[in-house]
Motif scaffolding. Structure first.
Motif, PDB file in Angstrom:
ATOM      1  N   TRP A  31      42.764  36.312  46.521  1.00  0.00           N
ATOM      2  CA  TRP A  31      42.827  37.182  45.342  1.00  0.00           C
ATOM      3  C   TRP A  31      43.816  38.334  45.546  1.00  0.00           C
ATOM      4  O   TRP A  31      44.609  38.641  44.656  1.00  0.00           O
ATOM      5  CB  TRP A  31      41.440  37.741  45.029  1.00  0.00           C
ATOM      6  CG  TRP A  31      40.546  36.785  44.300  1.00  0.00           C
ATOM      7  CD1 TRP A  31      40.868  35.547  43.823  1.00  0.00           C
ATOM      8  CD2 TRP A  31      39.174  37.003  43.971  1.00  0.00           C
ATOM      9  NE1 TRP A  31      39.771  34.971  43.206  1.00  0.00           N
ATOM     10  CE2 TRP A  31      38.735  35.844  43.280  1.00  0.00           C
ATOM     11  CE3 TRP A  31      38.277  38.037  44.188  1.00  0.00           C
ATOM     12  CZ2 TRP A  31      37.429  35.724  42.804  1.00  0.00           C
ATOM     13  CZ3 TRP A  31      36.983  37.919  43.711  1.00  0.00           C
ATOM     14  CH2 TRP A  31      36.558  36.771  43.029  1.00  0.00           C
ATOM     15  N   ARG A  32      43.756  38.948  46.712  1.00  0.00           N
ATOM     16  CA  ARG A  32      44.656  40.081  46.963  1.00  0.00           C
ATOM     17  C   ARG A  32      46.118  39.636  46.967  1.00  0.00           C
ATOM     18  O   ARG A  32      46.993  40.305  46.395  1.00  0.00           O
ATOM     19  CB  ARG A  32      44.272  40.767  48.273  1.00  0.00           C
ATOM     20  CG  ARG A  32      42.990  41.606  48.182  1.00  0.00           C
ATOM     21  CD  ARG A  32      42.758  42.430  49.423  1.00  0.00           C
ATOM     22  NE  ARG A  32      42.341  41.599  50.542  1.00  0.00           N
ATOM     23  CZ  ARG A  32      41.069  41.320  50.836  1.00  0.00           C
ATOM     24  NH1 ARG A  32      40.078  41.799  50.089  1.00  0.00           N
ATOM     25  NH2 ARG A  32      40.761  40.561  51.869  1.00  0.00           N
ATOM     26  N   ALA A  83      47.243  38.697  43.378  1.00  0.00           N
ATOM     27  CA  ALA A  83      47.515  39.892  42.566  1.00  0.00           C
ATOM     28  C   ALA A  83      48.874  40.485  42.947  1.00  0.00           C
ATOM     29  O   ALA A  83      49.657  40.905  42.086  1.00  0.00           O
ATOM     30  CB  ALA A  83      46.398  40.914  42.757  1.00  0.00           C
ATOM     31  N   ILE A  99      47.915  36.576  39.257  1.00  0.00           N
ATOM     32  CA  ILE A  99      46.841  37.071  38.407  1.00  0.00           C
ATOM     33  C   ILE A  99      47.472  38.094  37.477  1.00  0.00           C
ATOM     34  O   ILE A  99      47.964  39.127  37.941  1.00  0.00           O
ATOM     35  CB  ILE A  99      45.715  37.723  39.231  1.00  0.00           C
ATOM     36  CG1 ILE A  99      45.140  36.741  40.253  1.00  0.00           C
ATOM     37  CG2 ILE A  99      44.600  38.220  38.303  1.00  0.00           C
ATOM     38  CD1 ILE A  99      44.107  37.365  41.175  1.00  0.00           C
ATOM     39  N   SER A 138      43.853  41.623  36.435  1.00  0.00           N
ATOM     40  CA  SER A 138      43.689  42.374  37.687  1.00  0.00           C
ATOM     41  C   SER A 138      43.070  43.739  37.444  1.00  0.00           C
ATOM     42  O   SER A 138      42.259  44.227  38.232  1.00  0.00           O
ATOM     43  CB  SER A 138      45.041  42.545  38.386  1.00  0.00           C
ATOM     44  OG  SER A 138      45.544  41.317  38.832  1.00  0.00           O
ATOM     45  N   LEU A 165      41.440  44.843  45.229  1.00  0.00           N
ATOM     46  CA  LEU A 165      42.618  43.999  45.376  1.00  0.00           C
ATOM     47  C   LEU A 165      43.673  44.619  46.273  1.00  0.00           C
ATOM     48  O   LEU A 165      44.722  44.029  46.496  1.00  0.00           O
ATOM     49  CB  LEU A 165      43.219  43.713  43.995  1.00  0.00           C
ATOM     50  CG  LEU A 165      42.346  42.864  43.071  1.00  0.00           C
ATOM     51  CD1 LEU A 165      42.995  42.731  41.694  1.00  0.00           C
ATOM     52  CD2 LEU A 165      42.088  41.485  43.667  1.00  0.00           C
TER      53      LEU A 165
END
Length: 463
Positions: free
Chosen positions: A440-441, A444, A449, A454, A461
């Motif tokens: 996810w980080r 982003a 994303i 976000s 994040l």
């Protein structure tokens, strides 16, 4: 080792609902179903308020998608993404996961997702994923689950422009040879617990030549093919443009509507196309929650009316099969405007015996001598069920995965009294959460994303 299960009720699609039976498990099989209590030297599981069922088979899933998209792909607002959710959010995020996750992280995330399925009564699943996510196979085996892995193949990768227009980019790395290598490495044969098949992403992104090679290879190896078909209008338009026909007719002409092929979704198929599927013998895996998330009803009532072989999948939205089959039943009732649409016995048949037959396993999905002992049992003793008028309806209407008290595959106990026996569930969850958090980080940071999504994240994040 012999086990005797003494439930309040036992049900399967051919023998119906029975009470007062004693189910004898030996050497991975149902050895007998008796009315009289057997005098055997055996471990006994006595559960007078419980319902024993064949294990639930998830006929279409993406295990890595469940934790990867959880919450992130829900409640999409106008302007959040430039086009179709599959091509403008799900696949780009999946591309980041494939690029940055280590084999260990892939396995950790897959195992965390599989725990959810195990805990909801799923004993087997057909899972579709990118070839690099093959550690799924090892983790499903570690947990004791029956699996059919169908890695993606592509002749063209599919993307989407900022204006929402689909793009198709030819690729030499189709995934076909890599899938053959995975088959040689992991497949246990037609009666095995671990199987490897083929997962062409769709008729729009795989050339006829590649699809013919896949069909021939699958027939030779006696394994399954899973393909998305009529799942969105972009796919249908592309097939029409390239081949002058709809997706279902195109697959029929390539011999890919035969038994042994599982079509995913069929969301935009016509009644005539559903009839074609029924006539040719392929199975259709419907995933109602996946489309409900985007504001659409899956046409389950029309699928059922066509008489095709229907299975239920979770598509990676969740892996809670109990929730999914309840949703399917409710949708069919609303669509058909009848209270009996996909009633409890019918939808349970789809998730047990019919799914097993779709995968070529006539030795699964029933509770009778000679069947493999893939079984689950739900305790109906709590207040949400009592008093029990009909155990199937009680489970479908009020049931909770939390009431699963027994799960076994080939007679091996995977869950007992709510506790997973084949893994440290807390440790698996910690590792899986960390693996998805890193994706996810990075997603982003790369812009995979969209910024508006976000901005709504409760998950940190940064850092």
């Amino acid at each position: 080792m012999t086990i005797v299960i003494e439930p309040g009720w036992a049900w399967d699609a051919e023998n119906g609902l029975r009470s007062g039976v004693h189910v004898v498990i030996r050497d991975g099989m149902v050895a007998d179903v008796l009315r009289e209590r057997p005098t055997l030297d055996a471990e006994r599981i006595v559960a007078p308020d419980a319902l024993l069922l064949p294990g639930l088979v998830n006929l279409h899933n993406h295990a890595l998608s469940a934790p990867l998209f959880r919450g992130l792909a829900d409640d999409i607002a106008p302007g959040d993404i430039p086009g179709h959710i599959v091509f403008s959010l799900l696949m780009p995020l999946g591309d980041v996961a494939a690029a940055v996750m280590t084999e260990e992280e892939i396995g950790d995330a897959a195992e965390m997702a599989l725990l959810e399925g195990l805990r909801s009564g799923m004993t087997g699943l057909l899972d579709v994923y990118r070839v690099a996510q093959w550690p799924f196979i090892e983790r499903a085996k570690r947990l004791g689950l029956r699996s059919w892995s169908c890695p993606y193949t592509f002749s063209e990768t599919v993307g989407m422009t900022a204006e929402g227009k689909a793009t198709y980019t030819p690729t030499q790395d189709t995934g076909f040879e890599a899938t053959l290598a995975l088959f040689d490495r992991f497949d246990e044969g037609p009666k095995g617990v671990t199987r490897v098949g083929f997962g062409p992403h769709g008729p729009d992104s795989n050339t006829p030549d590649l699809l013919r090679r896949i069909d021939a290879a699958a027939r030779e190896r006696q394994t399954v093919v899973s393909i998305h078909a009529a799942q969105n209008l972009i796919e249908i338009a592309r097939v029409k443009e390239q081949h002058g026909k709809g997706s279902i007719d195109h697959l029929r002409d390539l011999n890919l509507l035969r038994p042994g092929v599982v079509l995913a979704h069929g969301m935009f198929a016509t009644d005539d196309e559903f009839a074609t599927i029924a006539r040719e013998g392929a199975a259709l895996a419907s995933c109602p929650l996946a489309f409900a998330r985007s504001g659409r009803f899956v046409p389950l009532a029309r699928m059922e009316a066509a008489g095709l072989r229907l299975g239920i999948g979770t598509d990676g939205v969740t892996l809670d099969m109990l929730q999914e089959i309840r949703t399917a039943s409710i949708f069919a009732k609303v669509q058909s405007n009848t209270p009996h649409g996909l009633a409890a016995p019918r939808i349970l048949r789809a998730a047990t015996r019919d799914a097993a037959l779709a995968l070529g396993r006539d030795d699964l999905g029933l509770i009778q001598p000679g069947q493999r002992a893939d079984l689950v049992m739900f305790d109906l003793g709590s207040s949400r069920y009592q008093p029990v008028w009909d155990p199937l309806k009680a489970l479908l209407t009020n049931g909770s995965a939390a009431d699963l008290v027994l799960s076994m595959v080939e007679g091996r106990v995977l869950l007992r009294d709510g506790k997973v026996m084949t893994a440290d569930a807390a440790a698996v969850t910690r590792r899986g959460r960390a693996a998805i958090g890193r994706v996810w980080r990075e997603a982003a940071r790369r812009g995979a994303i969209p910024a508006s999504i976000s901005a709504r994240a409760a998950f940190p994040l940064q850092g």
